[in-house]
Design an enzyme around this catalytic site. Structure first.
Site, PDB file in Angstrom:
ATOM      1  N   PRO A 193      71.293  33.195  55.714  1.00  0.00           N
ATOM      2  CA  PRO A 193      71.412  33.461  54.415  1.00  0.00           C
ATOM      3  C   PRO A 193      70.457  33.473  53.577  1.00  0.00           C
ATOM      4  CG  PRO A 193      71.737  31.164  55.046  1.00  0.00           C
ATOM      5  CD  PRO A 193      71.359  31.833  56.205  1.00  0.00           C
ATOM      6  N   ARG A 243      63.893  38.428  46.125  1.00  0.00           N
ATOM      7  CA  ARG A 243      64.072  36.849  45.856  1.00  0.00           C
ATOM      8  C   ARG A 243      62.655  36.175  46.203  1.00  0.00           C
ATOM      9  NH1 ARG A 243      65.784  33.440  51.320  1.00  0.00           N
ATOM     10  NH2 ARG A 243      66.200  31.508  50.295  1.00  0.00           N
ATOM     11  N   TYR A 301      58.294  34.785  49.092  1.00  0.00           N
ATOM     12  CA  TYR A 301      58.782  35.295  50.350  1.00  0.00           C
ATOM     13  C   TYR A 301      58.072  36.781  50.377  1.00  0.00           C
ATOM     14  CZ  TYR A 301      61.937  31.633  50.803  1.00  0.00           C
ATOM     15  OH  TYR A 301      62.573  30.164  50.827  1.00  0.00           O
ATOM     16  N   ASN A 303      65.586  33.728  62.294  1.00  0.00           N
ATOM     17  CA  ASN A 303      65.279  33.080  60.941  1.00  0.00           C
ATOM     18  C   ASN A 303      66.475  32.346  60.255  1.00  0.00           C
ATOM     19  OD1 ASN A 303      64.402  32.232  58.375  1.00  0.00           O
ATOM     20  ND2 ASN A 303      63.209  33.913  57.794  1.00  0.00           N
ATOM     21  N   ALA A 335      68.082  28.351  55.070  1.00  0.00           N
ATOM     22  CA  ALA A 335      68.244  27.159  54.843  1.00  0.00           C
ATOM     23  C   ALA A 335      68.931  26.359  55.956  1.00  0.00           C
ATOM     24  CB  ALA A 335      68.837  26.918  53.413  1.00  0.00           C
ATOM     25  N   GLU A 352      61.985  30.437  66.579  1.00  0.00           N
ATOM     26  CA  GLU A 352      62.463  30.268  65.192  1.00  0.00           C
ATOM     27  C   GLU A 352      61.221  30.578  64.163  1.00  0.00           C
ATOM     28  OE1 GLU A 352      63.247  26.214  64.301  1.00  0.00           O
ATOM     29  OE2 GLU A 352      63.358  26.386  61.979  1.00  0.00           O
ATOM     30  N   HIS A 376      59.963  31.450  60.190  1.00  0.00           N
ATOM     31  CA  HIS A 376      60.076  31.294  58.783  1.00  0.00           C
ATOM     32  C   HIS A 376      59.070  32.110  58.055  1.00  0.00           C
ATOM     33  CE1 HIS A 376      63.223  28.173  58.966  1.00  0.00           C
ATOM     34  NE2 HIS A 376      62.550  27.672  60.009  1.00  0.00           N
ATOM     35  N   ARG A 405      56.066  23.080  51.364  1.00  0.00           N
ATOM     36  CA  ARG A 405      56.940  23.304  50.198  1.00  0.00           C
ATOM     37  C   ARG A 405      57.721  22.022  50.309  1.00  0.00           C
ATOM     38  NH1 ARG A 405      60.456  28.477  51.207  1.00  0.00           N
ATOM     39  NH2 ARG A 405      60.909  28.037  49.078  1.00  0.00           N
TER      40      ARG A 405
HETATM   41  C1  DQA Z   1      62.901  30.434  54.931  1.00  0.00           C
HETATM   42  C2  DQA Z   1      62.736  28.965  54.718  1.00  0.00           C
HETATM   43  C3  DQA Z   1      63.763  28.215  54.409  1.00  0.00           C
HETATM   44  O1  DQA Z   1      63.509  26.984  53.826  1.00  0.00           O
HETATM   45  C4  DQA Z   1      64.765  29.064  53.168  1.00  0.00           C
HETATM   46  O2  DQA Z   1      65.674  28.485  52.756  1.00  0.00           O
HETATM   47  C5  DQA Z   1      64.800  30.225  53.595  1.00  0.00           C
HETATM   48  C6  DQA Z   1      63.996  31.167  54.035  1.00  0.00           C
HETATM   49  C7  DQA Z   1      61.636  31.260  55.380  1.00  0.00           C
HETATM   50  O3  DQA Z   1      61.833  32.483  55.856  1.00  0.00           O
HETATM   51  O4  DQA Z   1      60.687  30.849  54.643  1.00  0.00           O
HETATM   52  O5  DQA Z   1      66.049  30.868  53.093  1.00  0.00           O
HETATM   53  O6  DQA Z   1      63.618  30.379  56.368  1.00  0.00           O
END
Ligand code: DQA
Length: 146
Positions: free
Chosen positions: A11, A19, A24, A75, A78, A99, A101, A108
């Site tokens: 999401p 965003r 990001y 990815n 959340a 995984e 991010h 964070r």
């Molecule tokens: C994320 C990190 C998550 O905590 C956040 O909710 C995201 C993006 C990242 O790519 O850094 O939506 O997955």
């Protein structure tokens, strides 16, 4: 050239570029897709690149990996922090998963420090931005190819 890898985004990742760019970055999801496809071509594998906002839609795509797919770069957004349904789906299909991010979730808010996906993943890449997707693909292939 035979491996089929799904690169799946959860999401709000459709909003990349506008965003929270300070968190990001400025690359859009389409930019990341181009990177991943170029890296897949260089590595000699097939990739599909998808994004869904809904937990159930993500579970459906992960369940579909049982039909001839070799790996998953995920990815989860959340959902990483609380989706036991996605975790169970990964376990159920037994497809090796990395995984990813974009941000360094450990630098964070405390609620981002925990991933319920990580224990069922081969590994986790966090905080390296879009190149993390490329590194995840490369690591996954190295693992699959042994
Ligand atoms: C994320 C990190 C998550 O905590 C956040 O909710 C995201 C993006 C990242 O790519 O850094 O939506 O997955």
């Amino acid at each position: 050239m035979d491996e089929r890898i799904l690169v799946l985004n959860g999401p709000n990742l459709n909003l990349l570029g506008r965003r929270e760019p300070e968190v990001y970055g400025r690359e859009t999801l389409a930019d990341i897709r181009r990177r991943v496809e170029a890296r897949a071509q260089a590595l000699g594998c097939q990739v599909a690149f998808e994004q869904r906002n809904g937990e159930g839609e993500l579970v459906d795509l992960i369940q579909g990996l049982a039909e001839g797919w070799h790996g998953l770069v995920l990815n989860p957004g959340a959902y990483a922090h609380y989706s036991l349904a996605i975790r169970d789906a990964i376990r159920s299909v037994g497809v090796p998963t990395v995984e990813v991010h974009l941000s360094n979730v450990y630098a964070r808010e405390p609620f981002r420090h925990r991933s319920v996906i990580a224990p069922v993943a081969v590994g986790v890449i966090a905080g390296l931005g879009p190149i993390g997707y490329e590194l995840a693909l490369e690591a996954l292939l190295a693992r699959i190819r042994g």
